[in-house]
Design an enzyme around this catalytic site. Structure first.
Site, PDB file in Angstrom:
ATOM      1  N   SER A 244       0.802  -1.226   0.000  1.00  0.00           N
ATOM      2  CA  SER A 244       0.000   0.000   0.000  1.00  0.00           C
ATOM      3  C   SER A 244       0.836   1.278   0.000  1.00  0.00           C
ATOM      4  O   SER A 244       0.337   2.342  -0.351  1.00  0.00           O
ATOM      5  CB  SER A 244      -0.959   0.013   1.194  1.00  0.00           C
ATOM      6  OG  SER A 244      -0.250   0.189   2.399  1.00  0.00           O
TER       7      SER A 244
ATOM      8  N   LYS B 104       0.725   4.796   6.781  1.00  0.00           N
ATOM      9  CA  LYS B 104       0.141   5.530   5.654  1.00  0.00           C
ATOM     10  C   LYS B 104       0.696   6.948   5.673  1.00  0.00           C
ATOM     11  O   LYS B 104       1.464   7.327   6.551  1.00  0.00           O
ATOM     12  CB  LYS B 104      -1.391   5.584   5.762  1.00  0.00           C
ATOM     13  CG  LYS B 104      -2.092   4.248   5.937  1.00  0.00           C
ATOM     14  CD  LYS B 104      -2.079   3.396   4.690  1.00  0.00           C
ATOM     15  CE  LYS B 104      -2.856   2.097   4.900  1.00  0.00           C
ATOM     16  NZ  LYS B 104      -2.728   1.185   3.737  1.00  0.00           N
TER      17      LYS B 104
END
Length: 285
Positions: free
Chosen positions: A71, A125
């Site tokens: 990701s 993230k």
């Protein structure tokens, strides 16, 4: 006349002088009267002390974690092992704020946080929105506070469009969220969309952050599980300690296959060019 004990018997200073002349050397204090010096710590004691220091450092200062998914490609690769700075965003006290480098979470920072739904899972993230920011995606492009944002770190791996993912927050349906993350994700995401969308833009509320992966087409992030509460943020990665080319299933469970693979391919699968590489955010405006 002063008296001193030698070998358990009383001798005068005259006696001691005579013994010296006879070649028996200077009188010595008996073993029981010697002042003991500080005891040297043993091997086990040194190791115990070292382990205590390491546990303290990893608990309160740093933490090592591996990236198990794609990701954050290509900023962070699957198999990167990171040292996480847990002091970076720690609440600053009246004194500690002047002694330690506390900072606020900024747009573009790479953050480590507890999953808002699966609290025992840590995620990495990029912080895209801070409290008060207005966010939307139009055909995969990020619009931030009314202007098109420059994101040189973003990776797009597909040419096809997903209405919800790529035209957030106005595209797609509830079923799109459910298909990607399941019922719990959909429930939390729909609550976010219901309460925090103004004129087609998501407005980040106080005490929360909006986070997305750099691999924008393959990231379950705030688009699906909602805002990241401030108290969930643990810290930020500071350096890649080691990088190893391993599949997600090995890095998530550290199974037997992973250790066999390490024994056979440690040198060939280690990404030596990524070792000790600093992890830096981007000044997103």
């Amino acid at each position: 006349m002063a008296i001193t004990k030698i070998n358990g018997k009383d001798r005068s200073r005259k006696d001691r002088s005579l013994w010296s002349r006879l070649g028996f050397g200077a009188a010595r204090a008996p073993e029981q009267e010697r002042t003991p010096g500080p005891e040297q710590p043993g091997f086990i004691g040194e190791w115990v002390r070292t382990i205590v220091v390491l546990v303290f450092a990893l608990t309160f200062v740093g933490q090592v974690m591996a990236i198990p998914t794609s990701s954050m490609h290509n900023t962070l690769l699957t198999g990167d092992h990171l040292l996480v700075d847990k002091l970076a965003y720690a609440p600053a006290g009246a004194i500690s704020s002047h002694l330690l480098p506390y900072t606020e979470v900024k747009r573009g920072d790479i953050i480590v946080f507890r999953h808002p739904i699966r609290l025992d899972e840590n995620l990495v993230k990029r912080a895209i929105g801070v409290p008060g920011d207005h966010i939307k995606l139009v055909n995969k492009q990020l619009w931030l506070n009314g202007h098109l944002a420059r994101e040189p770190y973003v990776l797009h791996i597909t040419d096809w469009y997903d209405e919800y993912r790529d035209n957030f927050p106005v595209g797609g349906t509830v079923s799109d969220i459910q298909a990607a993350g399941g019922e719990l994700f959909a429930r939390r995401a729909m609550e976010m969309l219901r309460n925090h969308v103004v004129n087609g833009e998501l407005v980040v509320p106080a005490g929360n952050y909006f986070a997305m992966g750099d691999n924008r087409d393959n990231s379950l992030d705030s688009r699906y599980f909602g805002f990241v509460p401030r108290e969930n943020i643990i810290g930020k990665p500071s350096i890649i300690l080691w990088s190893y080319d391993a599949p997600t299933e090995d890095l998530e469970t550290y199974n037997v296959h992973h250790f066999v693979d390490l024994a056979e391919h440690f040198f060939s699968k280690t990404r030596w060019n990524r070792s000790l590489k600093l992890v830096e955010g981007y000044p997103l405006q």
